[in-house]
Write a protein that holds these residues in place. Sequence first.
Motif, PDB file in Angstrom:
ATOM      1  N   ALA A  38      32.385  19.537   6.176  1.00 53.80           N
ATOM      2  CA  ALA A  38      33.005  20.323   7.243  1.00 53.80           C
ATOM      3  C   ALA A  38      33.206  21.768   6.788  1.00 53.80           C
ATOM      4  O   ALA A  38      32.972  22.711   7.546  1.00 53.80           O
ATOM      5  CB  ALA A  38      34.346  19.698   7.634  1.00 53.80           C
ATOM      6  N   ARG A  39      33.594  21.922   5.511  1.00 51.63           N
ATOM      7  CA  ARG A  39      33.806  23.265   4.973  1.00 51.63           C
ATOM      8  C   ARG A  39      32.466  24.006   4.889  1.00 51.63           C
ATOM      9  O   ARG A  39      32.379  25.188   5.228  1.00 51.63           O
ATOM     10  CB  ARG A  39      34.474  23.165   3.603  1.00 51.63           C
ATOM     11  CG  ARG A  39      34.806  24.510   3.001  1.00 51.63           C
ATOM     12  CD  ARG A  39      35.748  24.384   1.825  1.00 51.63           C
ATOM     13  NE  ARG A  39      37.041  23.873   2.239  1.00 51.63           N
ATOM     14  CZ  ARG A  39      37.536  22.689   1.896  1.00 51.63           C
ATOM     15  NH1 ARG A  39      36.860  21.895   1.102  1.00 51.63           N
ATOM     16  NH2 ARG A  39      38.705  22.311   2.327  1.00 51.63           N
ATOM     17  N   ALA A  40      31.430  23.300   4.444  1.00 52.61           N
ATOM     18  CA  ALA A  40      30.101  23.914   4.355  1.00 52.61           C
ATOM     19  C   ALA A  40      29.641  24.367   5.734  1.00 52.61           C
ATOM     20  O   ALA A  40      29.111  25.466   5.893  1.00 52.61           O
ATOM     21  CB  ALA A  40      29.101  22.910   3.774  1.00 52.61           C
ATOM     22  N   PHE A  41      29.883  23.511   6.740  1.00 52.64           N
ATOM     23  CA  PHE A  41      29.446  23.830   8.100  1.00 52.64           C
ATOM     24  C   PHE A  41      30.173  25.068   8.621  1.00 52.64           C
ATOM     25  O   PHE A  41      29.554  25.981   9.180  1.00 52.64           O
ATOM     26  CB  PHE A  41      29.705  22.624   9.013  1.00 52.64           C
ATOM     27  CG  PHE A  41      29.122  22.778  10.390  1.00 52.64           C
ATOM     28  CD1 PHE A  41      27.758  22.911  10.569  1.00 52.64           C
ATOM     29  CD2 PHE A  41      29.950  22.791  11.509  1.00 52.64           C
ATOM     30  CE1 PHE A  41      27.216  23.057  11.842  1.00 52.64           C
ATOM     31  CE2 PHE A  41      29.419  22.940  12.774  1.00 52.64           C
ATOM     32  CZ  PHE A  41      28.046  23.076  12.950  1.00 52.64           C
ATOM     33  N   ALA A  42      31.491  25.118   8.392  1.00 51.98           N
ATOM     34  CA  ALA A  42      32.267  26.278   8.835  1.00 51.98           C
ATOM     35  C   ALA A  42      31.767  27.557   8.165  1.00 51.98           C
ATOM     36  O   ALA A  42      31.611  28.594   8.819  1.00 51.98           O
ATOM     37  CB  ALA A  42      33.749  26.050   8.529  1.00 51.98           C
ATOM     38  N   ALA A  43      31.473  27.461   6.857  1.00 52.54           N
ATOM     39  CA  ALA A  43      30.994  28.644   6.129  1.00 52.54           C
ATOM     40  C   ALA A  43      29.616  29.062   6.629  1.00 52.54           C
ATOM     41  O   ALA A  43      29.329  30.252   6.762  1.00 52.54           O
ATOM     42  CB  ALA A  43      30.935  28.339   4.628  1.00 52.54           C
ATOM     43  N   MET A  44      28.760  28.056   6.922  1.00 52.42           N
ATOM     44  CA  MET A  44      27.418  28.351   7.416  1.00 52.42           C
ATOM     45  C   MET A  44      27.504  29.068   8.764  1.00 52.42           C
ATOM     46  O   MET A  44      26.817  30.066   8.995  1.00 52.42           O
ATOM     47  CB  MET A  44      26.644  27.038   7.543  1.00 52.42           C
ATOM     48  CG  MET A  44      25.168  27.175   7.846  1.00 52.42           C
ATOM     49  SD  MET A  44      24.797  27.364   9.587  1.00 52.42           S
ATOM     50  CE  MET A  44      25.209  25.736  10.202  1.00 52.42           C
ATOM     51  N   LEU A  45      28.400  28.572   9.664  1.00 50.88           N
ATOM     52  CA  LEU A  45      28.546  29.201  10.983  1.00 50.88           C
ATOM     53  C   LEU A  45      29.026  30.633  10.838  1.00 50.88           C
ATOM     54  O   LEU A  45      28.566  31.529  11.545  1.00 50.88           O
ATOM     55  CB  LEU A  45      29.532  28.401  11.831  1.00 50.88           C
ATOM     56  CG  LEU A  45      29.022  27.035  12.298  1.00 50.88           C
ATOM     57  CD1 LEU A  45      30.124  26.303  13.024  1.00 50.88           C
ATOM     58  CD2 LEU A  45      27.798  27.181  13.187  1.00 50.88           C
ATOM     59  N   GLU A  46      29.959  30.823   9.897  1.00 54.19           N
ATOM     60  CA  GLU A  46      30.490  32.161   9.678  1.00 54.19           C
ATOM     61  C   GLU A  46      29.385  33.107   9.216  1.00 54.19           C
ATOM     62  O   GLU A  46      29.228  34.209   9.733  1.00 54.19           O
ATOM     63  CB  GLU A  46      31.595  32.093   8.630  1.00 54.19           C
ATOM     64  CG  GLU A  46      32.506  33.302   8.631  1.00 54.19           C
ATOM     65  CD  GLU A  46      33.800  32.978   7.911  1.00 54.19           C
ATOM     66  OE1 GLU A  46      34.099  33.679   6.935  1.00 54.19           O
ATOM     67  OE2 GLU A  46      34.483  32.014   8.327  1.00 54.19           O
TER      68      GLU A  46
END
Lengths: 224, 195
Positions: free
Chosen positions: A174-182
Amino acid sequence: MKNTLLNMILVLGGISTIASAGVGYVYRITEEPIAAAVEANKTAALGDVLPDFDAIVPLESTLDGIPVTVHTATAGGSVVGYAVETATTMGFSGEFRLMVGFAPDGKVLAVKVLQHAETPGLGSKMVDAGNPLIASFEGRNPSDMRMAVRKDGGEVDALTAATITSRAYVDAIARAFAAMLEARGSALNSPFGEALGGGENVVLEAREGASENLTNDAKQTDNE
Amino acid sequence: MNKLGIIISGIVKNNPTFVLLLGMCPTLGTTTSAVNGAGMGAATMAVLIMSNIVISLVKSIIPSKVRIPAYIVIIAAFVTIVELCMKAWLPDLYATLGVFIPLIVVNCIILGRAEGFAAKNGVVDSALDGVGIGLGFTLSLTLVGAVREVLGSGSVFGWRFIEGDGMLIFVLAPGAFLVLGYIMVMFNKLVAKTK
């Protein structure tokens, strides 16, 4: 040798000096191979989680106090995927780090464990190819799924007898996904962003979803 | 004692795991699979041989009151060297054994052999004692690891012959005690019979 104070100081001091010199020497000759091994591990993980690329740009950031690096991979000028070095502190034996590959549309391509100290034979199964955790994510977009293990009402199959490890794994992704979206969002605002598709509102929505799941996960306190 | 006798005694009569009952912490902690057990045994053996050689060389210049701190400094230096080398050239093994390697410093086998053998014998005999005890420790750990892997994961040396999960308890700590206890009984029974 006699037990006089001077003898004791001399012998212990001498042995310590020689031992330190020896360790220092070995440290110097192993420094390069160690750095190379760490780097090789990372490069191999990047190759494993991404399709073929010819350039890669890392972007470091911090989410919830945990450092996350988004590597944006491009081939012939267009983005072919994102590899995110992510971590969680919720593991059964503390922190572990993952490399998560995303397609440009946000689908999870592959997940690779970089470093962990989970229980051998239980949590360590998250490393194996085709384990239930990887199978739950591969080919799916985290914003389209309930990001939690089934026990907590989500859609992720947990590892047998390793619920805490599985929750931590979900947390890291979930953290990776949030960082990727950012990272993708900031690229969208740049002159090169048009080719990427998607929009600002999508990014925000998905980020809220991700952080909500993070807090849900953090509240769970079962035993592994 | 003849040279071969020193080595054999380390494996059978003075087997560190099943007879001397030394170094139980790494024995129980790292034997989740045969490969992990063998790796831990080999790392311990490397430290043991080097520390035995050096300690038997310097034993006469060490005042008796500070001999234990002196031995520990020597052992700790070798453990750090082994750890650095493993990190550099065997990163996969280091990834699985990492946390246990620094603990070799406080492994009773090493200090026990330094105090009990190397401090009283010559360099060659001390080196051979390191080889013998090291082999005994490595073989014991590999055996315990193999049994736990077979029962707990349905595989041996990473080669899987049963699909699905094994009896998980054997991979966890209680399984380590059970397997170690049963092997210890069988080992001592066999050794007693051959006498």
